[in-house]
Design a protein around this motif. Sequence first.
Motif, short mmCIF file in Angstrom:
data_model
loop_
_atom_site.label_atom_id
_atom_site.label_comp_id
_atom_site.label_asym_id
_atom_site.label_seq_id
_atom_site.Cartn_x
_atom_site.Cartn_y
_atom_site.Cartn_z
N ILE A 189 0.88 -1.29 -0.56
CA ILE A 189 -0.10 0.01 0.36
C ILE A 189 1.06 1.25 -0.35
O ILE A 189 0.92 2.41 -0.62
CB ILE A 189 -0.85 0.00 1.54
CG1 ILE A 189 -1.82 -1.29 1.09
CG2 ILE A 189 -2.05 1.48 1.55
CD1 ILE A 189 -2.92 -1.31 2.17
N GLU A 192 2.04 2.04 -3.68
CA GLU A 192 1.11 1.66 -4.58
C GLU A 192 1.47 0.98 -6.00
O GLU A 192 0.12 1.19 -6.74
CB GLU A 192 1.30 3.25 -4.59
CG GLU A 192 0.24 3.72 -3.12
CD GLU A 192 -0.32 5.42 -3.53
OE1 GLU A 192 0.01 5.09 -5.03
OE2 GLU A 192 -1.01 6.02 -3.11
N ALA A 195 -1.57 -2.01 -5.30
CA ALA A 195 -2.67 -1.31 -4.89
C ALA A 195 -3.88 -2.27 -5.37
O ALA A 195 -4.94 -2.34 -4.96
CB ALA A 195 -2.29 -0.20 -4.24
N THR A 196 -4.47 -1.40 -6.49
CA THR A 196 -5.34 -1.61 -6.90
C THR A 196 -5.31 -3.14 -7.30
O THR A 196 -6.61 -3.42 -8.29
CB THR A 196 -5.73 -0.77 -8.57
OG1 THR A 196 -4.10 -1.06 -9.52
CG2 THR A 196 -5.31 1.08 -7.80
N LYS A 234 -9.65 3.42 -4.37
CA LYS A 234 -8.35 3.88 -5.39
C LYS A 234 -8.63 2.98 -6.47
O LYS A 234 -8.38 3.14 -8.01
CB LYS A 234 -7.30 3.13 -4.70
CG LYS A 234 -5.99 3.67 -5.17
CD LYS A 234 -4.75 3.77 -4.52
CE LYS A 234 -3.82 3.49 -5.55
NZ LYS A 234 -3.27 5.19 -5.95
#
Length: 555
Positions: A189, A192, A195-196, A234
Amino acid sequence: MVFPGRFSTGCKLCRQRKIKCDENRPSCRRCHIYGQPCPGYADQFHFRFDKTASKQENPPPRQQCRGKSKASRQPQSLQQAAANSDQNAVQTVCNMRPPAIMPPLEASYDDISLCYFVRRFVTPDENDRLPGHLSFLPSLYNHDGHGLLELATLSVAQMAAYNQFGSNQFRLQSYQNYGRAVRVLRRTIETEDEATDDRVLAAVLLLCMFKDISEEGWGDSCEHTSGLYYLLEKRGVEQFCTNWGFELFLLALLKLQVHSFLHQDNRYSDPGGLVTLLGQLDPIMRAMSLMTKTMWLRQSLLKCNKDSNGDHRPRGNVPQSVNQRRPVEADQSILQKCFEALAEFVEWDGEAEQYWKSTFEGRSMPAALGQLAAGSAYYDAKTACIIILVRTARMILLLSILEYHDSVRISYRETGTWRVGDQAAWANWIPVLKQEIRLAIDDMLYCVPFAMGDLGPDGSPVSVPQDGAAALVVFQPVRLVTYCAYATPEQRERCRDLLSRMKSTIGVRSAVSWEDQATSNTSAPLRPGTQSLVRAMALLSSSGTATPVQEDSPG
């Protein structure tokens, strides 16, 4: 689900013949003694769905419209690896009964725990838009990898095995893998970079599940709430274009809504406004939108109670009538929205019936409040879970209105003034609201055996291995009934039995019944429809102070 794993480390032929293998490499001597070529060794552990137990042997993959889809970049998955595994080594786990004692540990702890966990807690994918708990896992899990998802899966699988078999080695490895997964999640996280990815969100859901099935004192997954909210925001609308984005979103949203109710914290109920947006397009998402609205209305009513019990003395040169009118008008506005939401629940029942009929072939359709328990229809597990969740939201809204009414009565005893609405209208409608709570509970309890797989289409008792999948979805609604002041003693007792089963036989340790906080109230069986609810809104929105009337008995 089948497990073509290795409960023996011998060669394939010795396993088939069920004889001891000397495990010489590259070929064993026992095969040479019997005059057979040694087929070698296969130590890989993979899962796949049992084709004999699935309606669709090879369901077509869902179309992906997301350019950054991670599925195409992942290493060999469980399903892909299973297709290459030796068919002679297949042992069907779906038909296995959980042993009363720990089986011989010829296989590794990882293999045994994964075998048990997937068999009991993963719902097979049936390739429709109805979410099934953890049905995404076989496609996302990479046996050859040691990433975040694999660590999170091992942690929860080993804790589930510990609950079932009682080996402390499972427990120790479970906590170790949980700590490793949390560390990897923080790094993921923070950077990033990924993260998705679906695998990240799936891992967080598994860490929440770890809290549900782990030992007492670990049963609150609120420490992952902000992480879930961050990931859903996000990921945005794009997440619904991935293979498993819809299911992952719904399961994460359920966790957020449970947190909102238990902690009276509405900050995380609608990440990115996605629930409100999609609720206008899809009846399933509209049900989630109604749940979100219910949480917001509950928080608003609690705030009205707090404000009304505070100091409303006039300040400065403002007349006292103005200071008193402001909270009354705010309360009336919130109550109006509450009854509008109840009318929306009634409308959803009819809308969902048509949606199920046109969208989900072969599945039973939701019915109006009170008609489920009165009938004898069969409900598939996924539909039953959705009905339970919708009825729970409706029950929470009804409870919130009744809690507000109790605060109004307390204020009336102290001040002699009825704070909001018409007192006679309240007296008429309180028994109706209480009865609606009992009808909602009846519907929930009617659906639980179908959700848990206890009843077949003909109503006869059956046994399915994935009872843990449903238990993780419905145990919070069932637990809510056990401390509902307006549930009947029979309803509460039945829910306590269900929670005891979920804890003792399935291992959902946070399914612990809370103490009953009030006695039940027996009201006349009344059942309003949409028009009656609209009339109730008009009656309750009447302002002014009514003449004192005899209060109804406390519920």
